[in-house]
Design a protein around this motif. Structure first.
Motif, PDB file in Angstrom:
ATOM      1  N   TYR A  98     -19.979  18.505  -8.848  1.00 38.27           N
ATOM      2  CA  TYR A  98     -18.643  17.930  -8.664  1.00 38.27           C
ATOM      3  C   TYR A  98     -18.681  16.753  -7.693  1.00 38.27           C
ATOM      4  O   TYR A  98     -17.918  15.792  -7.850  1.00 38.27           O
ATOM      5  N   LEU A  99     -19.571  16.816  -6.682  1.00 42.48           N
ATOM      6  CA  LEU A  99     -19.684  15.701  -5.749  1.00 42.48           C
ATOM      7  C   LEU A  99     -20.248  14.462  -6.433  1.00 42.48           C
ATOM      8  O   LEU A  99     -19.777  13.344  -6.210  1.00 42.48           O
ATOM      9  N   VAL A 100     -21.240  14.669  -7.271  1.00 48.87           N
ATOM     10  CA  VAL A 100     -21.836  13.544  -8.005  1.00 48.87           C
ATOM     11  C   VAL A 100     -20.794  12.926  -8.932  1.00 48.87           C
ATOM     12  O   VAL A 100     -20.638  11.699  -8.980  1.00 48.87           O
ATOM     13  N   ASP A 101     -20.059  13.780  -9.647  1.00 55.95           N
ATOM     14  CA  ASP A 101     -19.006  13.275 -10.542  1.00 55.95           C
ATOM     15  C   ASP A 101     -17.941  12.512  -9.756  1.00 55.95           C
ATOM     16  O   ASP A 101     -17.505  11.426 -10.161  1.00 55.95           O
ATOM     17  N   ALA A 102     -17.522  13.082  -8.629  1.00 51.01           N
ATOM     18  CA  ALA A 102     -16.485  12.438  -7.824  1.00 51.01           C
ATOM     19  C   ALA A 102     -16.975  11.109  -7.245  1.00 51.01           C
ATOM     20  O   ALA A 102     -16.218  10.130  -7.204  1.00 51.01           O
ATOM     21  N   LEU A 103     -18.217  11.054  -6.808  1.00 55.75           N
ATOM     22  CA  LEU A 103     -18.750   9.799  -6.264  1.00 55.75           C
ATOM     23  C   LEU A 103     -18.877   8.733  -7.348  1.00 55.75           C
ATOM     24  O   LEU A 103     -18.629   7.553  -7.087  1.00 55.75           O
ATOM     25  N   ASP A 104     -19.249   9.141  -8.553  1.00 54.09           N
ATOM     26  CA  ASP A 104     -19.262   8.190  -9.668  1.00 54.09           C
ATOM     27  C   ASP A 104     -17.867   7.613  -9.890  1.00 54.09           C
ATOM     28  O   ASP A 104     -17.683   6.402 -10.018  1.00 54.09           O
ATOM     29  N   ARG A 105     -16.866   8.494  -9.938  1.00 56.48           N
ATOM     30  CA  ARG A 105     -15.492   8.049 -10.171  1.00 56.48           C
ATOM     31  C   ARG A 105     -14.986   7.208  -9.007  1.00 56.48           C
ATOM     32  O   ARG A 105     -14.362   6.173  -9.190  1.00 56.48           O
ATOM     33  N   GLN A 106     -15.271   7.649  -7.785  1.00 61.54           N
ATOM     34  CA  GLN A 106     -14.804   6.912  -6.614  1.00 61.54           C
ATOM     35  C   GLN A 106     -15.437   5.518  -6.560  1.00 61.54           C
ATOM     36  O   GLN A 106     -14.772   4.542  -6.210  1.00 61.54           O
ATOM     37  N   THR A 107     -16.693   5.409  -6.936  1.00 62.33           N
ATOM     38  CA  THR A 107     -17.353   4.109  -6.983  1.00 62.33           C
ATOM     39  C   THR A 107     -16.690   3.218  -8.030  1.00 62.33           C
ATOM     40  O   THR A 107     -16.463   2.033  -7.791  1.00 62.33           O
ATOM     41  N   ASP A 108     -16.356   3.786  -9.187  1.00 62.37           N
ATOM     42  CA  ASP A 108     -15.647   3.015 -10.217  1.00 62.37           C
ATOM     43  C   ASP A 108     -14.308   2.494  -9.685  1.00 62.37           C
ATOM     44  O   ASP A 108     -13.950   1.338  -9.908  1.00 62.37           O
ATOM     45  N   LEU A 109     -13.573   3.358  -8.994  1.00 63.65           N
ATOM     46  CA  LEU A 109     -12.283   2.961  -8.443  1.00 63.65           C
ATOM     47  C   LEU A 109     -12.446   1.873  -7.379  1.00 63.65           C
ATOM     48  O   LEU A 109     -11.693   0.899  -7.354  1.00 63.65           O
ATOM     49  N   GLU A 110     -13.424   2.032  -6.526  1.00 65.04           N
ATOM     50  CA  GLU A 110     -13.669   1.033  -5.481  1.00 65.04           C
ATOM     51  C   GLU A 110     -14.106  -0.295  -6.092  1.00 65.04           C
ATOM     52  O   GLU A 110     -13.683  -1.360  -5.644  1.00 65.04           O
ATOM     53  N   ARG A 111     -14.922  -0.224  -7.116  1.00 67.35           N
ATOM     54  CA  ARG A 111     -15.369  -1.446  -7.805  1.00 67.35           C
ATOM     55  C   ARG A 111     -14.170  -2.190  -8.392  1.00 67.35           C
ATOM     56  O   ARG A 111     -14.074  -3.403  -8.298  1.00 67.35           O
ATOM     57  N   ALA A 112     -13.222  -1.447  -8.953  1.00 65.91           N
ATOM     58  CA  ALA A 112     -12.041  -2.058  -9.576  1.00 65.91           C
ATOM     59  C   ALA A 112     -11.113  -2.700  -8.550  1.00 65.91           C
ATOM     60  O   ALA A 112     -10.507  -3.728  -8.823  1.00 65.91           O
ATOM     61  N   ARG A 113     -10.999  -2.120  -7.362  1.00 71.26           N
ATOM     62  CA  ARG A 113     -10.066  -2.673  -6.378  1.00 71.26           C
ATOM     63  C   ARG A 113     -10.727  -3.597  -5.358  1.00 71.26           C
ATOM     64  O   ARG A 113     -10.043  -4.242  -4.579  1.00 71.26           O
ATOM     65  N   CYS A 117     -17.476  -7.276  -3.688  1.00 72.19           N
ATOM     66  CA  CYS A 117     -18.749  -6.760  -4.207  1.00 72.19           C
ATOM     67  C   CYS A 117     -18.929  -7.243  -5.640  1.00 72.19           C
ATOM     68  O   CYS A 117     -18.039  -7.080  -6.459  1.00 72.19           O
ATOM     69  N   HIS A 118     -20.105  -7.787  -5.927  1.00 72.05           N
ATOM     70  CA  HIS A 118     -20.355  -8.262  -7.287  1.00 72.05           C
ATOM     71  C   HIS A 118     -20.694  -7.129  -8.239  1.00 72.05           C
ATOM     72  O   HIS A 118     -20.274  -7.129  -9.381  1.00 72.05           O
ATOM     73  N   ALA A 119     -21.465  -6.184  -7.777  1.00 72.19           N
ATOM     74  CA  ALA A 119     -21.930  -5.113  -8.659  1.00 72.19           C
ATOM     75  C   ALA A 119     -22.097  -3.838  -7.843  1.00 72.19           C
ATOM     76  O   ALA A 119     -23.205  -3.375  -7.612  1.00 72.19           O
ATOM     77  N   LEU A 120     -20.989  -3.272  -7.385  1.00 76.30           N
ATOM     78  CA  LEU A 120     -21.051  -2.086  -6.545  1.00 76.30           C
ATOM     79  C   LEU A 120     -21.692  -0.939  -7.312  1.00 76.30           C
ATOM     80  O   LEU A 120     -21.228  -0.563  -8.386  1.00 76.30           O
ATOM     81  N   THR A 121     -22.760  -0.405  -6.753  1.00 74.91           N
ATOM     82  CA  THR A 121     -23.450   0.730  -7.358  1.00 74.91           C
ATOM     83  C   THR A 121     -23.113   1.996  -6.576  1.00 74.91           C
ATOM     84  O   THR A 121     -22.652   1.917  -5.428  1.00 74.91           O
ATOM     85  N   VAL A 122     -23.353   3.138  -7.191  1.00 76.45           N
ATOM     86  CA  VAL A 122     -23.148   4.404  -6.485  1.00 76.45           C
ATOM     87  C   VAL A 122     -24.037   4.442  -5.251  1.00 76.45           C
ATOM     88  O   VAL A 122     -23.596   4.840  -4.167  1.00 76.45           O
ATOM     89  N   GLU A 123     -25.285   4.000  -5.384  1.00 76.46           N
ATOM     90  CA  GLU A 123     -26.193   3.981  -4.235  1.00 76.46           C
ATOM     91  C   GLU A 123     -25.621   3.146  -3.092  1.00 76.46           C
ATOM     92  O   GLU A 123     -25.651   3.549  -1.933  1.00 76.46           O
ATOM     93  N   GLN A 124     -25.126   1.964  -3.420  1.00 74.68           N
ATOM     94  CA  GLN A 124     -24.580   1.076  -2.400  1.00 74.68           C
ATOM     95  C   GLN A 124     -23.342   1.707  -1.753  1.00 74.68           C
ATOM     96  O   GLN A 124     -23.197   1.697  -0.529  1.00 74.68           O
ATOM     97  N   TYR A 125     -22.476   2.278  -2.576  1.00 71.24           N
ATOM     98  CA  TYR A 125     -21.266   2.898  -2.053  1.00 71.24           C
ATOM     99  C   TYR A 125     -21.598   4.079  -1.140  1.00 71.24           C
ATOM    100  O   TYR A 125     -21.057   4.202  -0.035  1.00 71.24           O
ATOM    101  N   VAL A 126     -22.506   4.941  -1.579  1.00 67.39           N
ATOM    102  CA  VAL A 126     -22.888   6.101  -0.768  1.00 67.39           C
ATOM    103  C   VAL A 126     -23.549   5.640   0.530  1.00 67.39           C
ATOM    104  O   VAL A 126     -23.267   6.184   1.605  1.00 67.39           O
ATOM    105  N   ALA A 127     -24.403   4.640   0.469  1.00 65.90           N
ATOM    106  CA  ALA A 127     -25.048   4.127   1.688  1.00 65.90           C
ATOM    107  C   ALA A 127     -23.997   3.620   2.675  1.00 65.90           C
ATOM    108  O   ALA A 127     -24.097   3.881   3.885  1.00 65.90           O
ATOM    109  N   GLU A 128     -22.998   2.900   2.184  1.00 64.54           N
ATOM    110  CA  GLU A 128     -21.932   2.413   3.074  1.00 64.54           C
ATOM    111  C   GLU A 128     -21.179   3.578   3.717  1.00 64.54           C
ATOM    112  O   GLU A 128     -20.867   3.546   4.906  1.00 64.54           O
ATOM    113  N   GLN A 129     -20.879   4.613   2.920  1.00 63.92           N
ATOM    114  CA  GLN A 129     -20.157   5.766   3.449  1.00 63.92           C
ATOM    115  C   GLN A 129     -21.002   6.521   4.470  1.00 63.92           C
ATOM    116  O   GLN A 129     -20.502   6.960   5.513  1.00 63.92           O
TER     117      GLN A 129
END
Length: 158
Positions: A98-113, A117-129
């Motif tokens: 569920y955490l992996v699924d949520a992080l995928d979705r949260q990264t998609d939402l962050e990328r949209a808003r 960031c040119h190409a926000l990846t899950v890795e990049q988002y998790v590293a920032e967090q």
């Protein structure tokens, strides 16, 4: 359809990393891959005075590191360009699905808003967090670790 931006040329990046000097608005736009209007708006939002037409290198570097995925940057500049401990490493963790699924979705939402960031990846988002959850006590406990502090403070402590 708009073409996705490409990382600046290796020559431009090497000069940017090596010279560490204030950047003109046009130079900053070239480095971060956004328009001069974006640079002006971001500078205003960050409280940077553009009266002299230049931006501090550290601010442009922070925008650059936010704009581009770190593995892409690593592959585009000489090894010694980045602090050794800022360079990425592969980590394999087992996490609840569920955490992996949520992080995928949260990264998609962050990328949209996101507009920086040119190409926000899950890795990049998790590293920032993860960077944001390192507390002051941990930093203080690692104060004698020169490699950690160099990466932690980059670019301001570089």
């Amino acid at each position: 359809m708009r073409q996705p931006p490409t990382l600046p040329s290796p020559t431009l990046l090497q000069r940017f990393f090596k010279e560490r000097r204030p950047c003109s608005i046009a130079e900053a736009a070239d480095v971060v891959g956004y328009s001069e209007a974006w640079v002006r708006a971001r500078a205003a939002a960050d409280g940077i005075d553009l009266a002299d037409g230049v931006l501090p290198w550290e601010d442009v570097m922070l925008w650059f590191l936010r704009a581009w995925p770190l593995p892409l940057v690593e592959d585009s500049v000489p090894r010694e360009t980045l602090p050794a401990r800022l360079r990425t490493t592969t980590v394999t963790w087992r996490l609840p699905r569920y955490l992996v699924d949520a992080l995928d979705r949260q990264t998609d939402l962050e990328r949209a808003r996101s507009n920086d960031c040119h190409a926000l990846t899950v890795e990049q988002y998790v590293a920032e967090q993860l960077h944001l959850v390192i507390d002051d006590d941990t930093v203080a406990a690692m104060n004698d670790d020169r490699g950690f502090m160099e990466a932690w403070l980059f670019p301001d402590g570089a």
